[in-house]
Structure formats: structure tokens, C-alpha cells
Design a protein around this motif. Structure first.
Motif, PDB file in Angstrom:
ATOM      1  N   UNK A  32      60.816  64.888  45.301  1.00  0.00           N
ATOM      2  CA  UNK A  32      60.248  63.955  44.506  1.00  0.00           C
ATOM      3  C   UNK A  32      58.615  63.697  44.650  1.00  0.00           C
ATOM      4  N   UNK A  33      58.127  64.043  45.758  1.00  0.00           N
ATOM      5  CA  UNK A  33      56.750  64.035  45.966  1.00  0.00           C
ATOM      6  C   UNK A  33      55.983  65.373  45.235  1.00  0.00           C
ATOM      7  N   UNK A  34      56.593  66.262  45.201  1.00  0.00           N
ATOM      8  CA  UNK A  34      56.052  67.355  44.353  1.00  0.00           C
ATOM      9  C   UNK A  34      56.403  67.403  42.874  1.00  0.00           C
ATOM     10  N   UNK A  35      57.603  66.691  42.564  1.00  0.00           N
ATOM     11  CA  UNK A  35      57.714  66.325  41.160  1.00  0.00           C
ATOM     12  C   UNK A  35      56.508  65.400  40.675  1.00  0.00           C
ATOM     13  N   UNK A  36      56.209  64.430  41.401  1.00  0.00           N
ATOM     14  CA  UNK A  36      55.268  63.498  40.828  1.00  0.00           C
ATOM     15  C   UNK A  36      53.865  64.208  40.999  1.00  0.00           C
ATOM     16  N   UNK A  37      53.430  65.071  41.944  1.00  0.00           N
ATOM     17  CA  UNK A  37      52.413  66.055  41.783  1.00  0.00           C
ATOM     18  C   UNK A  37      52.317  66.792  40.412  1.00  0.00           C
ATOM     19  N   UNK A  38      53.481  67.516  40.199  1.00  0.00           N
ATOM     20  CA  UNK A  38      53.743  68.357  39.098  1.00  0.00           C
ATOM     21  C   UNK A  38      53.431  67.615  37.867  1.00  0.00           C
ATOM     22  N   UNK A  39      53.658  66.157  37.830  1.00  0.00           N
ATOM     23  CA  UNK A  39      53.693  65.290  36.404  1.00  0.00           C
ATOM     24  C   UNK A  39      52.213  65.026  36.330  1.00  0.00           C
ATOM     25  N   UNK A  40      51.566  64.696  37.646  1.00  0.00           N
ATOM     26  CA  UNK A  40      50.078  64.531  37.281  1.00  0.00           C
ATOM     27  C   UNK A  40      49.247  65.731  36.855  1.00  0.00           C
ATOM     28  N   UNK A  41      49.511  66.535  37.421  1.00  0.00           N
ATOM     29  CA  UNK A  41      48.989  68.075  37.155  1.00  0.00           C
ATOM     30  C   UNK A  41      49.004  68.110  35.480  1.00  0.00           C
ATOM     31  N   UNK A  42      50.268  67.961  34.943  1.00  0.00           N
ATOM     32  CA  UNK A  42      50.598  68.316  33.729  1.00  0.00           C
ATOM     33  C   UNK A  42      49.912  67.305  32.781  1.00  0.00           C
ATOM     34  N   UNK A  43      49.774  65.945  33.183  1.00  0.00           N
ATOM     35  CA  UNK A  43      48.988  65.137  32.273  1.00  0.00           C
ATOM     36  C   UNK A  43      47.560  65.411  32.187  1.00  0.00           C
ATOM     37  N   UNK A  44      46.766  65.973  33.218  1.00  0.00           N
ATOM     38  CA  UNK A  44      45.533  66.475  33.168  1.00  0.00           C
ATOM     39  C   UNK A  44      45.551  67.614  32.151  1.00  0.00           C
ATOM     40  N   UNK A  45      46.347  68.570  31.877  1.00  0.00           N
ATOM     41  CA  UNK A  45      46.326  69.576  31.391  1.00  0.00           C
ATOM     42  C   UNK A  45      46.610  68.978  29.627  1.00  0.00           C
ATOM     43  N   UNK A  46      47.380  67.812  29.598  1.00  0.00           N
ATOM     44  CA  UNK A  46      47.537  67.355  28.277  1.00  0.00           C
ATOM     45  C   UNK A  46      46.318  66.932  27.733  1.00  0.00           C
ATOM     46  N   UNK A  47      45.240  66.522  28.434  1.00  0.00           N
ATOM     47  CA  UNK A  47      43.790  66.100  27.936  1.00  0.00           C
ATOM     48  C   UNK A  47      43.069  67.094  27.525  1.00  0.00           C
ATOM     49  N   UNK A  48      43.047  68.416  28.342  1.00  0.00           N
ATOM     50  CA  UNK A  48      42.232  69.531  27.958  1.00  0.00           C
ATOM     51  C   UNK A  48      43.046  70.386  26.915  1.00  0.00           C
ATOM     52  N   UNK A  49      44.330  70.172  26.651  1.00  0.00           N
ATOM     53  CA  UNK A  49      44.651  70.559  25.244  1.00  0.00           C
ATOM     54  C   UNK A  49      44.522  70.014  24.146  1.00  0.00           C
ATOM     55  N   UNK A  50      44.474  68.635  24.273  1.00  0.00           N
ATOM     56  CA  UNK A  50      43.831  67.834  23.551  1.00  0.00           C
ATOM     57  C   UNK A  50      42.238  68.278  22.835  1.00  0.00           C
ATOM     58  N   UNK A  51      41.409  68.378  23.847  1.00  0.00           N
ATOM     59  CA  UNK A  51      40.262  68.892  23.602  1.00  0.00           C
ATOM     60  C   UNK A  51      40.008  69.982  22.883  1.00  0.00           C
TER      61      UNK A  51
END
Length: 496
Positions: free
Chosen positions: A321-340
């Protein structure tokens, strides 16, 4: 002060076609004003008499109006010539002596016609001359007078000619070349001669064909705009750039017609070498920034994939669960860069990010819930619907990353703790007034009761809102059941 379109819309007798023609004229009449070194005032027929609806000052001479005359009205009969011209009873009035701002001036009235109908009257007013005009002034006056005749016969502005939107559009003060109907140079202003001389056209240009003269110095390896020959010959009302000796000239042609036949052309010329160089630098910078965002996004997605692989090797649920949460947070930051990557500036259309955050939040709890419309993995899964109300618009990139992380954390918490057992609706409400933004993440689950939200995700969200966004994050129980988490921040303005 109201705009030209507002003035014309208030006059019931004005047709939409006539109003469009006057808008087109006002969009390009600085050429006439600069050639004649005169103020231009556009008069139209109103119910109680003539009214001034637009004004243009020359960039090549002094103005006769210190106060803008737009909105001035004349009672019927105050100017018999103006009344007669507006009624279509007379043609152009000759030059008369006027007094403007306590100084002597010269005035000329020209009807603005289209399809045989008088739409308005153009008043051309300039300071009284104090000396004999120079040769350049005489030639420019002649060209301006020919354009006035075209206005009177509905031939200017030219149908289909674009109003120059591109930066660096040449004006009369930059340089003027007069051509005859065959493209032969009849006269060139000193600034125009200097611009062409810097590009390798030496000697006197008079009597030569501009197209042939310019062709000799064109860069053989540089792409040539297909409209350039038409511009150099004066056959089309268009804009084009000419590159030579590592520099760039911006050219604009305005054909001159009489009774429908082309009798010559005006070619405006400006050296835009430095301007085009800066534009190329900005394009290169923009491409570099896009490439950086693209690589950062790819690297973050690689990190998320590595975390996903690592979580599968964990033997305890807590570690997974801890790694899954970390993965989700990293994916969220990637979403911002994809939008840029989608825009040309350092700003994000945050509504697109919210859509992806909603999907990410529901998918993070895929073991117990499934999105509306997606198939169930197991029979025990409940359905979660997502809804977005309101708009956020564009926000700065440095604010988009923490805000996206907060929205994802709160949406994930709402799904996992509020809807994982009962299902229901996850709603994100956005309300923005200028710089003030309020985002509410709501679920219609059982609610949090008297318990205070806690946990790593909650702490991360609270820290980001208070520390990086300078706002507040509060929770409350909804009256009909469920929980609402409210983000209240003031955003920084987006730089141009």
C-alpha cells in the motif's frame, strides 16, 4: 469610451454589412493617415445629426486633436457640406481652412461608399503648412489622395486583404515604394532605399522592376514565400518576408486601382531582422521547454512503473500500500508535466488535470470499487460515479503540481474511506473569482462523524495547501451525509 461597433449598433439604419465595411476601414486606415500626415475622423449619420465614431492620429506628423473627438455630435445644419455628403447628395469637398485647438488647420471631406451607398464621411484634417513640402511629402500626399479616391469608390479597404496581425507589420514611416502597373519603381522614400541598400541592392532603384532587383539578392538556400512575387509586383494586397544577407525585410503591397483597373501599387518595407531573430529564439526556447517537460514526464512514469514492480514483490500489505501511494503521487506530478506539453506557456488548464485526478483516485481503490461504466473485477466491488462542477481555468505550473497532488490525495481518501463500502458519487466543485479559487472534494458516503482526518495523505495535503499554496484546507460533514474537503487559495497571476 464605447467602441465603433457599439456606436454603429445603436444606429438602427446601419446594416451589418455596412458596419463590417467600416470596421475593415478603421482597421487599416492608419496607412491613409500616415501618407497624408493628417488626422482622420469618421462621421456617420445619427438620428439627431452627424456623429464622430472613430479617430486616427498620424504617426508621421503632428495631430490637430489633443482631445479625442470620438462621440462628438453636430446638430443638423451645423455643417452643410457634411450633411450633404452623408445624404449622398455631393461628392468630395475641397480643402477648407479650419481651426483646431486654437491653431489653423486644413480640412477635406471624403464620402465612404460601398456598393453605391454612402456609409459615412471621412474628415481629413492636418496642420496648416509652415513651409514648402519636401519631395517625399509630395509623393506621399499623392499616394494618400489616390487612396482617398479608392475609399470614395468603395475600392479601399481592399476586399479579401487581411488586416496585418503579424508582429512587425511595416508602416509608412518605415519605408514606402511606389510602383506602376508593371511593377516598375516610380519613387522610393529614403528609409525604403536604406533598407534595400542594407540588403545588397545598390544604386538607384528608380526605373527598375522591384521583383527583378530583389531576386538578385535573395538567399538561394532560404525558403521563399510563394506570395513574395505578387507582393514585389504589387499585384496582390498581401504581406511577405524577404530574406537576404542574413537579414529579413517585411513587405506589404497595397494595389492602387482606378475604375476597377490596377494603376500601380504602394509597397511598405521594414527591416525586421532583429524582430525575427527574437521570434526564432522564443520558438527555440519554447521547443526546449516542451522537450524538458516531455522527458520529465517520461522519467516520472518510469519511476511509477518501477514502484509498481517493486510493490508486487512486497510480502506485506502495508508495504504494498505504501508503494502504491508513492506510485500514485508520482503519476499525479507526471500529469502536470503532460498538461504543460499541450500549451505554449508555463500554465496548465487545470480542469483537464482534475479529470485525470478523478480517474486516478478511483483506479487507486480498484480492489473495492470500479468506475461507472467499467466492468467489475469481482462481485464485491461497488460502483463510484464521478462528477465535476464548475471550472478552474489556467493556473501557473508551479501551483499546478502541489494543487494536483492535494486534489488527488483528497479524492483518493474520499473513495477509500467514504465510498469503498457503499459506493456513490465523488464530486469536485470548483469556483474561481479572479485569483480566488475554492475547490470542494465531496462524497455522499457515511461521513466522517466526529473523527478528525489523519494519516500521511492528509498531512501531505495540509502541508502543501498551507506551505506552497498559502491557503487553507478544511473538512466538514454534509447535511445529507458524506464529507466535503474544501481547498481555499489565492493564485498568482499568469505572466504574459
Amino acid at each position: 469610451m464605447p467602441s465603433l461597433s457599439k456606436y454603429l449598433s445603436d444606429i438602427s439604419s446601419f446594416s451589418e454589412k455596412g458596419a463590417d465595411w467600416l470596421q475593415h476601414l478603421v482597421g487599416d486606415w492608419n496607412l491613409v493617415s500616415d501618407l497624408l500626415r493628417a488626422d482622420l475622423v469618421l462621421w456617420v449619420r445619427a438620428e439627431d445629426g452627424p456623429m464622430a465614431v472613430a479617430h486616427c492620429r498620424p504617426a508621421t506628423g503632428s495631430t490637430v486633436y489633443f482631445e479625442d473627438p470620438v462621440g462628438d455630435r453636430l446638430p443638423r445644419g451645423a455643417d452643410a457640406d457634411l450633411d450633404a455628403l452623408l445624404d449622398g447628395e455631393r461628392s468630395q469637398r475641397g480643402v477648407v481652412v479650419l481651426e483646431r485647438e486654437g491653431r489653423e488647420a486644413r480640412g477635406l471631406l471624403t464620402p465612404v461608399r460601398k456598393d453605391g451607398r454612402t456609409l459615412a464621411v471621412l474628415a481629413v484634417e492636418s496642420p496648416a503648412p509652415t513651409s514648402n513640402p519636401s519631395s517625399s511629402e509630395t509623393h506621399q500626399q499623392e499616394l494618400g489622395t489616390r487612396l482617398l479616391r479608392m475609399i470614395e469608390h468603395g475600392a479601399f479597404p481592399i476586399d479579401g486583404a487581411p488586416i496585418p496581425p503579424r508582429r512587425g507589420a511595416p508602416r509608412v514611416g518605415d519605408g514606402v515604394v511606389q510602383l506602376d502597373e508593371n511593377g516598375v519603381v516610380q519613387w522610393a522614400s529614403p528609409n525604403a532605399l536604406s533598407a534595400f541598400h542594407r540588403f545588397g541592392i545598390a544604386g538607384d532603384m528608380l526605373g527598375g522592376t522591384l521583383a527583378e532587383t530583389a531576386t538578385e539578392v535573395l538567399q538561394s538556400r532560404a525558403p521563399v514565400d510563394e506570395s513574395l512575387p505578387l507582393v514585389l509586383m504589387g499585384r496582390a494586397a498581401w504581406r511577405s518576408d524577404m530574406q537576404a544577407r542574413g537579414g529579413t525585410l517585411s513587405l506589404r503591397a497595397v494595389p492602387i486601382t482606378e475604375q476597377g483597373a490596377r494603376t500601380g501599387a504602394i509597397v511598405l518595407v521594414r527591416d525586421v531582422t532583429e524582430l525575427r531573430r527574437r521570434e526564432r529564439e522564443l520558438m527555440t526556447k519554447d521547443a526546449t521547454i516542451r522537450e524538458v517537460h516531455h522527458r520529465v514526464k517520461n522519467n516520472l512514469q518510469t519511476v511509477a512503473a518501477l514502484l509498481r514492480m517493486q510493490s508486487r514483490r512486497m510480502k506485506t500489505d502495508e508495504a504494498r500500500d505504501a508503494l502504491a501511494e508513492a506510485m500514485r503521487r508520482v503519476s499525479t506530478i507526471a500529469l502536470v508535466h503532460e498538461s504543460l506539453l499541450q500549451g505554449s506557456q508555463e500554465a496548465v488548464v487545470f480542469d483537464d488535470v482534475i479529470d485525470r485526478c478523478l480517474r486516478l483516485a478511483v483506479d487507486a481503490a480498484s480492489a473495492t470499487v470500479h468506475r461507472e461504466g467499467s466492468p467489475r473485477i469481482v462481485d464485491s466491488q461497488v460502483e463510484v460515479r464521478t462528477e465535476k462542477v464548475g471550472r478552474v481555468g489556467q493556473i501557473r505550473a508551479d501551483e499546478a503540481t502541489p494543487l494536483a497532488l492535494v486534489v488527488t490525495e483528497l479524492a483518493t481518501n474520499a473513495v477509500e474511506h467514504g465510498l469503498s463500502e457503499t459506493g456513490g458519487t465523488l464530486t469536485i466543485r470548483s469556483e474561481r473569482t479572479g485569483a480566488h479559487l475554492v475547490i470542494s472534494i465531496e462524497d455522499d458516503g457515511a461521513g466522517m462523524g466526529t473523527a478528525k482526518p489523519s494519516g500521511l495523505g492528509t498531512n501531505i495535503a495540509q502541508t502543501l495547501v498551507q506551505g506552497q499554496l498559502g491557503g487553507t484546507l478544511t473538512w466538514q460533514n454534509l447535511p445529507d451525509g458524506g464529507t466535503s474537503a474544501v481547498i481555499d487559495v489565492y493564485l498568482e497571476p499568469i505572466g504574459l
